[in-house]
Design a protein around this motif. Sequence first.
Motif, PDB file in Angstrom:
ATOM      1  N   VAL A  40       1.203  -1.038  -0.062  1.00  0.00           N
ATOM      2  CA  VAL A  40       0.190   0.005  -0.287  1.00  0.00           C
ATOM      3  C   VAL A  40       1.237   1.244   0.055  1.00  0.00           C
ATOM      4  CG1 VAL A  40       0.036   0.047   2.848  1.00  0.00           C
ATOM      5  CG2 VAL A  40      -1.965   0.703   1.267  1.00  0.00           C
ATOM      6  N   ALA A  41       0.239   1.971  -0.692  1.00  0.00           N
ATOM      7  CA  ALA A  41       1.417   3.621  -0.825  1.00  0.00           C
ATOM      8  C   ALA A  41       0.417   4.698  -0.746  1.00  0.00           C
ATOM      9  CB  ALA A  41       2.047   3.423  -2.657  1.00  0.00           C
ATOM     10  N   GLY A  42       0.619   6.151  -0.237  1.00  0.00           N
ATOM     11  CA  GLY A  42      -0.132   6.925  -0.362  1.00  0.00           C
ATOM     12  C   GLY A  42       0.783   8.101  -0.416  1.00  0.00           C
ATOM     13  N   ASN A  43      -0.310   9.425  -1.471  1.00  0.00           N
ATOM     14  CA  ASN A  43       0.712   9.593  -1.418  1.00  0.00           C
ATOM     15  C   ASN A  43      -0.167  11.777  -1.605  1.00  0.00           C
ATOM     16  OD1 ASN A  43       0.239  12.498  -4.649  1.00  0.00           O
ATOM     17  ND2 ASN A  43       2.156  12.057  -3.399  1.00  0.00           N
TER      18      ASN A  43
ATOM     19  N   ALA B 191       4.678   4.876   1.608  1.00  0.00           N
ATOM     20  CA  ALA B 191       4.465   3.415   1.211  1.00  0.00           C
ATOM     21  C   ALA B 191       5.193   2.716   1.742  1.00  0.00           C
ATOM     22  CB  ALA B 191       5.916   3.298  -0.437  1.00  0.00           C
ATOM     23  N   ARG B 192       4.203   1.177   2.188  1.00  0.00           N
ATOM     24  CA  ARG B 192       4.679  -0.069   2.793  1.00  0.00           C
ATOM     25  C   ARG B 192       4.566  -1.517   1.749  1.00  0.00           C
ATOM     26  NH1 ARG B 192       3.984  -1.610   8.922  1.00  0.00           N
ATOM     27  NH2 ARG B 192       3.325  -3.643   9.021  1.00  0.00           N
ATOM     28  N   TYR B 193       5.487  -2.931   2.621  1.00  0.00           N
ATOM     29  CA  TYR B 193       6.034  -3.346   1.727  1.00  0.00           C
ATOM     30  C   TYR B 193       6.080  -4.270   2.575  1.00  0.00           C
ATOM     31  CZ  TYR B 193       5.785   0.122  -2.932  1.00  0.00           C
ATOM     32  OH  TYR B 193       5.863   1.507  -3.087  1.00  0.00           O
ATOM     33  N   ASP B 194       5.181  -5.473   2.504  1.00  0.00           N
ATOM     34  CA  ASP B 194       5.174  -6.010   3.353  1.00  0.00           C
ATOM     35  C   ASP B 194       5.235  -7.768   2.437  1.00  0.00           C
ATOM     36  OD1 ASP B 194       4.242  -5.881   6.452  1.00  0.00           O
ATOM     37  OD2 ASP B 194       2.388  -4.791   5.157  1.00  0.00           O
ATOM     38  N   THR B 195       6.234  -8.405   2.537  1.00  0.00           N
ATOM     39  CA  THR B 195       6.293  -9.904   1.990  1.00  0.00           C
ATOM     40  C   THR B 195       6.572 -11.189   3.648  1.00  0.00           C
ATOM     41  OG1 THR B 195       7.767  -8.895   0.987  1.00  0.00           O
ATOM     42  CG2 THR B 195       7.557 -10.531   0.492  1.00  0.00           C
ATOM     43  N   ARG B 196       5.348 -11.760   2.951  1.00  0.00           N
ATOM     44  CA  ARG B 196       6.112 -13.486   4.315  1.00  0.00           C
ATOM     45  C   ARG B 196       5.844 -14.263   2.183  1.00  0.00           C
ATOM     46  NH1 ARG B 196       3.456 -15.357   8.249  1.00  0.00           N
ATOM     47  NH2 ARG B 196       3.848 -17.757   8.637  1.00  0.00           N
ATOM     48  N   ARG B 197       7.310 -14.851   2.326  1.00  0.00           N
ATOM     49  CA  ARG B 197       7.065 -16.487   1.875  1.00  0.00           C
ATOM     50  C   ARG B 197       7.172 -17.636   2.218  1.00  0.00           C
ATOM     51  NH1 ARG B 197      10.773 -12.107  -0.695  1.00  0.00           N
ATOM     52  NH2 ARG B 197       9.333 -11.493  -2.839  1.00  0.00           N
TER      53      ARG B 197
ATOM     54  N   GLN C  53       9.506   6.558   3.831  1.00  0.00           N
ATOM     55  CA  GLN C  53       9.082   8.165   3.199  1.00  0.00           C
ATOM     56  C   GLN C  53       9.406   8.765   2.380  1.00  0.00           C
ATOM     57  OE1 GLN C  53       8.149   8.743   8.209  1.00  0.00           O
ATOM     58  NE2 GLN C  53       9.354   6.861   8.175  1.00  0.00           N
ATOM     59  N   SER C  54       8.987   9.527   2.035  1.00  0.00           N
ATOM     60  CA  SER C  54       9.494  10.762   1.360  1.00  0.00           C
ATOM     61  C   SER C  54       9.045  12.483   1.457  1.00  0.00           C
ATOM     62  CB  SER C  54      10.088   9.871   0.228  1.00  0.00           C
ATOM     63  OG  SER C  54       9.207  10.216  -0.684  1.00  0.00           O
ATOM     64  N   ILE C  55       9.879  13.338   1.162  1.00  0.00           N
ATOM     65  CA  ILE C  55       9.240  14.442   1.700  1.00  0.00           C
ATOM     66  C   ILE C  55      10.037  15.533  -0.103  1.00  0.00           C
ATOM     67  CG2 ILE C  55       8.515  16.513   2.209  1.00  0.00           C
ATOM     68  CD1 ILE C  55       8.257  15.967   4.829  1.00  0.00           C
ATOM     69  N   LYS C  56       9.300  15.588  -0.894  1.00  0.00           N
ATOM     70  CA  LYS C  56      10.230  17.079  -1.865  1.00  0.00           C
ATOM     71  C   LYS C  56       9.403  18.242  -2.256  1.00  0.00           C
ATOM     72  CE  LYS C  56       8.834  15.477  -6.477  1.00  0.00           C
ATOM     73  NZ  LYS C  56       8.860  15.266  -8.215  1.00  0.00           N
ATOM     74  N   ALA C  57      10.066  19.071  -2.670  1.00  0.00           N
ATOM     75  CA  ALA C  57       9.093  19.642  -3.527  1.00  0.00           C
ATOM     76  C   ALA C  57      10.560  20.359  -4.704  1.00  0.00           C
ATOM     77  CB  ALA C  57       9.691  21.267  -2.178  1.00  0.00           C
ATOM     78  N   ASP C  58       9.101  21.309  -5.383  1.00  0.00           N
ATOM     79  CA  ASP C  58      10.155  21.988  -6.521  1.00  0.00           C
ATOM     80  C   ASP C  58       9.218  23.455  -7.279  1.00  0.00           C
ATOM     81  OD1 ASP C  58      11.467  19.044  -8.390  1.00  0.00           O
ATOM     82  OD2 ASP C  58       9.442  18.347  -7.472  1.00  0.00           O
ATOM     83  N   TYR C  59      10.411  24.107  -7.852  1.00  0.00           N
ATOM     84  CA  TYR C  59      10.075  24.835  -7.779  1.00  0.00           C
ATOM     85  C   TYR C  59      10.363  25.904  -9.275  1.00  0.00           C
ATOM     86  CZ  TYR C  59       9.463  30.139  -7.288  1.00  0.00           C
ATOM     87  OH  TYR C  59       9.354  31.947  -7.969  1.00  0.00           O
ATOM     88  N   THR C  60       9.712  26.319 -10.225  1.00  0.00           N
ATOM     89  CA  THR C  60       9.671  26.958 -11.329  1.00  0.00           C
ATOM     90  C   THR C  60       9.531  27.927 -11.271  1.00  0.00           C
ATOM     91  OG1 THR C  60       8.804  24.671 -12.152  1.00  0.00           O
ATOM     92  CG2 THR C  60       9.078  26.369 -13.899  1.00  0.00           C
ATOM     93  N   HIS C  61      10.774  28.898 -12.196  1.00  0.00           N
ATOM     94  CA  HIS C  61      10.774  30.711 -11.620  1.00  0.00           C
ATOM     95  C   HIS C  61      10.632  31.099 -13.812  1.00  0.00           C
ATOM     96  CE1 HIS C  61      11.462  34.137  -9.790  1.00  0.00           C
ATOM     97  NE2 HIS C  61      11.932  34.589 -10.802  1.00  0.00           N
TER      98      HIS C  61
END
Length: 836
Positions: free
Chosen positions: A385-388, A411-417, A447-455
Amino acid sequence: MKLHYPGRLPQPSLLLLLGSLLLSAPALAQTRTTVTGQLAGASGAPIDYATVTLHRATDSTVVKSEFSDEKGTFRFEQTPTGAYLVSASQVGFVRTWSKVFTAGAETVALPVLTLAASGATTLKEVQVVGQKPLFEREADRTIVNVEGSTLAAGNTSLDVLSRSPGVTVDGNDNIGLRGRQGVLVLIDGKRQPMTGAELADYLRALPAEQLKSIELITNPPAKYEAQGSAGIIAINLKKDQRVGTNGSLSSSYGHGRFGRFTSGLTLNHRTKKTNTFGSYTFADRRNYGALTIHRDFYRPTDQGKAYDGSTDQDNYGAGHNVSHTWKAGLDYTLSEQTVVGVTVNGLQNRNTQRGSNLTTRTDAAGNALRGYNSTNNREATFPNVAGNLNFKHTFKDSVGTRELTADADYARYDTRRLQYLTTYQDREPVELLTRRNGDQEGLLTIQSIKADYTHPLTKKARLDLGGKVSWVHSDNDVEFTIPFVDPASGAVSLDYLVRDANLSNRFRYDENINAGYVNYNQTLPGWTLQLGLRGEQTKGVGKSDNATEDANFNRNYFQLFPSAAVKHTFTEQHETSVSLSRRIDRPGYGQLNPFRSYIDATTYGAGNPRLKPQTSYNVELTHTYKQKYSLGLSYSRTSDPIVGTVQPENANSRIVVSTSQNLGTQYYYALTLTAPVELAKWWNVYNNGVLYYNRYVGSIAGTTLDRSSARPAFSLSSNSTFTFGKGWSADLNANYQSRELSGFFDTRPYGQVAFGIQKSLWERKANLKLNVTDAFYTGAIRATSTYDNYVERFYQRGDFRVATLAFSYRFGNDKLAPARRRSGGAEDEKRRAGGS
């Protein structure tokens, strides 16, 4: 079941060759801008939901189409530099054309287009219908328009990707672009947390009916993350832009040796302020894999080496994959300048495999030794599952439009094998030799945070800058159990299993990347320039609980990634661009994980915590004729390239391990030709060819690679689209990969042919499609892996030839509104998580 070998992981380029270009002639990243305008009638009243089309000025070729909103305004985002015309049409009005204008670095605001009434008093409702070409070529990328093509009918995203120009998927599920691996894969701007086989399995679980387009970007600018030296493959999912409540239904059934069923629903509700959307797809797919292996072993002698026996293996596995894919989101317009949005998506995937193995063995004299057969049953679940959260704000002033965007991702990724490997003697009386069971649990959070600026600095210059911070935590715990051995008598109890302390382990990995970039674009008469610089600081800590594993490490490094581009337009028919960039490929999280995954009693795969990142310099020169035909030259040099290896554990062992290791250097040269041809008004052909040369230098397991270990190779693809009228259309796809010698692998030629036909129904609201993949069953892989002490030859095949019948139905309001698509900030980490 598949025996997955990591395969090679090439990368690329040389700064020395074009060092002066960085200063005097920056490289290829095409500048893109926004074109805006407004439509009005003779009275000045706005005209809403008119069809607005962007054309190339040279030949009036359609580039893209949009619809005007309720205020009569329209926008064309991401418009490449060039000369264009805009046409506008609406029921009851005469089509109107703008004057020729040039798109450069700044936003282009067109004068108001006034549409005159057509004079008709009574008009029936009509639909303006346009069909995008299957392939579009732009200066820095190739676009595959999947939506509406027969490519999507009942296939997976991996199926469509493997038939895209210049893309290869080898027998170990490594994805390459123009003969190189190490690509960055984005889905809706978000990087997936996988590489190799796990990324391929994820794309197999993602139905192609959800795809809008695929963009193949060969040399990205500094705004993109530095990961992915071979380029970027951006997969864009469909998002309904129609006003009101609407959606679509789709269902397909395909059959090869086994059946595969897919069905999905999308819903969208758009108002003036909000857009709510969601989708769900269910897939139930069965397949098989067969792998035949011959291994020759050698031992060192005073005279060099001597033959020491061989093994022959036949592996067969049947797989069953059930997946649930879903997505939900909301965009909210706070004002004309501000939009916020939230998106949540998930994939619940369950995979079971039932495999068998038969192994025969001989000694150095050719005498038969005791062989064995094994059963290998696996079960795996992947609830992801992932959220934005995203934000966009525009500032308007006299120079142009400034834009600020921000994203927060989780985002969270669970794995069971679970794995159950049981081995028997292959002769009468059948005897149970051993058991080995594995239980792995894994958790990966990003987890991530990003920002973009156009001038905009001036009407001809623009500055882009931004930053990103990401945190990754990976925690994997595996327990192997084996038969109990009585310490006193040495007796083995095959039915009483105990924990294997040597193989059981817990491995944790924490990573933090801090990045920032600045990018400058300048437009001059006939010239487009771009300069960029990105800096990334990486901190990574790996810890293993198993004292026998040399898996603990602590890394902290900072690197700069320059990029530059220059494009010169000589005439309307000729333009040339040059690009230069430095990029990196960090190992996937799974490639660092030392855990073992057994394929049979003598073969297993494992990660390598000693892997270092590979870095590359890339140079590309491209000439385009008539904005259609292009010829490109590429060169790259990669340090510490990551390659796949398949070799014995040690010099005296017949246990074979599949893993990844670093070599010394890789050199890559390529010539790329793109040639779209219109053979008739109803028949268009898109041809793509890549001639390349890959050379590795370095030693692994006593085997040295040099010039004699490389040879030229090429890949060809040809895609035909046919339009017959009355709603009928068809596609024909053919691709061929020549013999390729890359690293330790020598792969024989292979290719395939796929075709499909479709019929539009009920005023194009429904489609019925039939397609066949690998029609002549020529996609099987034959390869040889050679070392001084070991040679392996394998033949891998699967359920490639499949006939699929698909039906889709679109319902609801047909009016469109301007699209808004967001990309999140966790792209790089999501790609690397869980690779094998």
